[in-house]
Design an enzyme around this catalytic site. Structure first.
Site, mmCIF file in Angstrom:
data_model
loop_
_atom_site.group_PDB
_atom_site.id
_atom_site.type_symbol
_atom_site.label_atom_id
_atom_site.label_comp_id
_atom_site.label_asym_id
_atom_site.label_seq_id
_atom_site.Cartn_x
_atom_site.Cartn_y
_atom_site.Cartn_z
ATOM 1 N N ARG A 95 10.622 41.776 -2.557
ATOM 2 C CA ARG A 95 10.189 40.396 -2.362
ATOM 3 C C ARG A 95 10.742 39.519 -3.491
ATOM 4 O O ARG A 95 10.830 39.972 -4.651
ATOM 5 C CB ARG A 95 8.661 40.375 -2.402
ATOM 6 C CG ARG A 95 8.019 39.036 -2.131
ATOM 7 C CD ARG A 95 8.189 38.600 -0.720
ATOM 8 N NE ARG A 95 7.233 37.580 -0.342
ATOM 9 C CZ ARG A 95 7.382 36.807 0.740
ATOM 10 N NH1 ARG A 95 8.432 36.924 1.523
ATOM 11 N NH2 ARG A 95 6.460 35.921 1.045
ATOM 12 N N THR A 379 12.078 35.560 10.091
ATOM 13 C CA THR A 379 12.423 36.746 9.323
ATOM 14 C C THR A 379 13.239 37.594 10.289
ATOM 15 O O THR A 379 13.485 37.165 11.415
ATOM 16 C CB THR A 379 11.170 37.522 8.911
ATOM 17 O OG1 THR A 379 10.437 37.793 10.088
ATOM 18 C CG2 THR A 379 10.309 36.740 7.961
ATOM 19 N N THR A 397 13.794 38.490 4.844
ATOM 20 C CA THR A 397 13.652 37.091 5.242
ATOM 21 C C THR A 397 14.290 36.129 4.261
ATOM 22 O O THR A 397 14.487 36.457 3.091
ATOM 23 C CB THR A 397 12.141 36.750 5.361
ATOM 24 O OG1 THR A 397 11.987 35.411 5.827
ATOM 25 C CG2 THR A 397 11.422 36.862 4.029
ATOM 26 N N ASP A 421 5.802 30.222 0.299
ATOM 27 C CA ASP A 421 4.755 31.189 0.640
ATOM 28 C C ASP A 421 3.680 31.289 -0.449
ATOM 29 O O ASP A 421 2.691 32.013 -0.287
ATOM 30 C CB ASP A 421 5.361 32.571 0.908
ATOM 31 C CG ASP A 421 5.782 32.731 2.371
ATOM 32 O OD1 ASP A 421 5.451 31.839 3.176
ATOM 33 O OD2 ASP A 421 6.430 33.734 2.708
ATOM 34 N N SER A 450 3.224 37.687 1.250
ATOM 35 C CA SER A 450 4.006 37.755 2.487
ATOM 36 C C SER A 450 3.149 38.292 3.628
ATOM 37 O O SER A 450 2.117 38.933 3.405
ATOM 38 C CB SER A 450 5.195 38.697 2.273
ATOM 39 O OG SER A 450 5.849 38.951 3.496
ATOM 40 N N GLY A 471 8.646 36.357 12.122
ATOM 41 C CA GLY A 471 7.583 35.369 12.301
ATOM 42 C C GLY A 471 7.109 34.943 10.929
ATOM 43 O O GLY A 471 7.749 35.252 9.919
ATOM 44 N N GLY A 472 5.990 34.283 10.857
ATOM 45 C CA GLY A 472 5.341 34.003 9.575
ATOM 46 C C GLY A 472 4.092 34.858 9.559
ATOM 47 O O GLY A 472 4.165 36.084 9.702
#
Ligand code: GLY
Length: 570
Positions: A95, A379, A397, A421, A450, A471-472
């Site tokens: 990440r 993503t 993503t 985010d 995330s 997606g989110g």
């Protein structure tokens, strides 16, 4: 389809030696399911050369950075879940991190408000300075390098080379990429995106024409030759730092030098006889998935018809509670040392959450509490199985589609806008879904929370279902429903992926539903129970594989919502 029909159809495919274009693809030896057929092919070629699932994943991820630039990336970050054929599982966290110069109030104005009309995202902003502040320190190259170093088999250079070839020699632009090219040329306020799909003569590449990315090929060559340091040091790091400095970004050479990916213990849960392995924080996906599956185990599903009003009500209430817990507790584990992982994933905790559920009425989401408004929708996920039965589930993503929309023309790749985010306004939570809880406020070097949920389900201790979605926050719920469709309702992987999906995330307090597939009666009934419903075209774009040991088959499917996606096996 029953087992005999599956087997007969699969045998036909295997006999004629092709992957017939169908909802499901069958193979004996290995498979890659990704949102780009070209990238799936790259991964399968690596498998054929004797690479394992990690090798194929590294090659597929680099290829997606070339062929699926909306989300495939080297300028973003993500998560990888790996399970070997004996059922031993681990994860790699790559990440993005907040740069050293980031601060909790960096997006607020002089009086501490999040300015109206200004978003954190470069792709929607004409203001480069805001845009580049949305970029987190990229993690993808570090993550792929770490995964390869620990678990890969073939030489690193062999895994990067196919993506260099794709970028340098080009490939035929697909219809969906061609549409994006035209859109950016006429609509993007950002020059980098306007020019992104242009040829040397300045014309936009059209459908079916060859699209080459020379600068990206050069950047990938640095990574091929120097591994991790080919991105976080040398000429690439120098150019990233120069570009950031000249355009108001925060990332420096020091940020890049100090970035590292982390191997973390997976989140583990169970559903009936199955074991669930998914991503731990800084993803919220694994904890939320396990909490929701625990809640579903408590429901008497034999008494609730699949896809009935009662079923969707139950799903929405399960999602509502889980997302409230997500908002309250979850963030980067390196900064939040006491995330109650064991509690949130326990069967006991699910019981307390289940108790206050009213099966006839929607419970209100309390607007004085949790939620989060900024949420990227793009993503990409891919699933891989190799000939020995090792499996990888990888989601990565750029946050929004094409991330910040910005990048150095000398490097040819797009930077993420993942800083969105984080919770942008500390201590401020609204009913529209803005969240201000502490675990996910911005701090230097912190990873933003995330929802990516790369997941592997084990049956009898061995990999069985490999699944994930873009997606989110919808990712968590689309993966949840797909897993439930397979484990509870025994659906084949394509049906599980295509079945109607809903999404509830606590705040804002409404159910998103796939408008063409939820019946009008069910919608009305849910409204009568107190739910608000909002239509969307589709939820998720799942890429899944089931390993069927009885029939020695690998069965994969890519969501029909992914126009370029494909399950490729051999
Ligand atoms: N950017 C989407 C996520 O990480 O949840």
């Amino acid at each position: 389809m029953n087992h005999i029909r599956i087997l007969a159809f699969a045998c036909l495919q295997l006999l004629i030696g092709t992957n017939v274009t169908t909802a499901q693809t069958y193979a004996r030896n290995g498979m890659v399911v990704s949102s780009s057929e070209l990238a799936s092919n790259v991964g399968v070629e690596i498998l054929k050369k004797g690479g394992n699932a990690i090798d194929a994943s590294v090659a597929t991820a680099f290829a997606l950075a070339v062929t699926h630039p909306a989300a495939g990336n080297i300028g973003g970050g993500g998560f990888l879940v790996y399970m070997d054929s004996s059922g031993s599982a681990t994860t790699i966290d790559f990440r993005e991190k907040a740069p050293l110069r980031a601060s909790s109030d960096m997006f607020l104005d002089e009086v501490g408000n999040l300015p109206e009309g200004i978003n954190l995202y470069g792709s929607e902003s004409t203001n480069n300075h805001i845009g580049l502040k949305s970029v987190g320190v990229p993690g993808t190259v570090a993550g792929l390098y770490l995964a390869h170093k620990k678990y890969g088999h073939l030489p690193w250079a062999d895994l990067v080379q196919p993506s260099i070839d794709l970028a340098k020699n080009g490939f035929e632009l697909t219809w969906s990429l061609a549409r994006e090219a035209i859109f950016f040329e006429s609509n993007s306020p950002i020059q980098f995106l306007k020019d992104y799909f242009k040829k040397d003569n300045g014309a936009v590449t059209k459908f079916g024409e060859i699209w080459k990315q020379t600068e990206l090929a050069n950047t990938l060559s640095e990574i091929r030759d120097h591994g991790h340091d080919g991105f976080y040091g040398g000429v690439v790091a120098k150019e990233i730092a120069r570009f950031m400095e000249e355009n108001g970004g925060l990332i420096t050479k020091k940020d890049l030098r100090s970035y590292s990916a982390v191997e973390r213990k997976p989140i583990k849960g169970t559903y009936k006889d199955y074991d669930i392995y998914s991503m731990p924080p800084p993803s919220s996906g694994g904890i939320a998935l396990v909490e929701m599956m625990n809640l579903m185990e408590l429901a008497n599903l034999d008494s609730i018809e699949f896809n009935s009003t009662g079923y969707f009500h139950l799903l929405a209430e399960v999602m509502r509670r889980t997302f409230a817990d997500r908002a309250e507790h979850l963030g980067d584990p390196d900064f939040n040392l006491s995330i109650p992982i064991d509690k949130l994933t326990s069967k006991e905790f699910a019981k307390t959450r289940f108790q206050n559920m009213d099966m006839m009425r929607a419970s209100p989401s309390d607007s004085s509490k949790f939620g989060q408004i900024y949420d990227g929708e793009n993503t990409t996920h891919f699933s891989v199985v190799d000939k020995d039965g090792n499996a990888v589930s990888l989601t990565y993503t750029l946050e929004h589609s094409y991330g910040s929309g910005m990048g150095s023309p000398n490097l040819g790749f797009i930077f993420n806008n993942e800083m969105g985010d984080f919770n942008p306004k500390p201590d401020y939570t609204s009913s529209t879904g803005l969240i201000g809880t502490n675990p996910n406020i911005i701090q230097p070097e912190k990873r933003m929370l995330s929802s990516m949920t790369p997941t592997i389900i084990a049956k009898n201790g061995k990999p069985y279902l490999v699944i994930g979605s873009p997606g989110g926050r919808t990712i968590i719920n689309t993966v949840f429903q797909t897993v439930l469709n397979v484990l509870e309702y025994n659906m084949p992987v394509d049906k599980a992926i295509e079945a109607v999906k809903i999404h509830h995330q606590w705040l804002p307090d409404h159910i998103l539903y796939e408008k063409d597939v939820l019946s009008p009666d069910t919608k009305r009934n849910l409204e009568d129970m107190g739910h608000q419903l909002t239509p969307v075209t589709s939820l998720g774009s799942l890429m899944g594989i089931i390993i069927d040991p009885e029939n020695r088959l690998i069965i994969g499917a890519s969501d029909s919502s992914s126009s370029d996606g494909k399950a490729v096996g051999y």
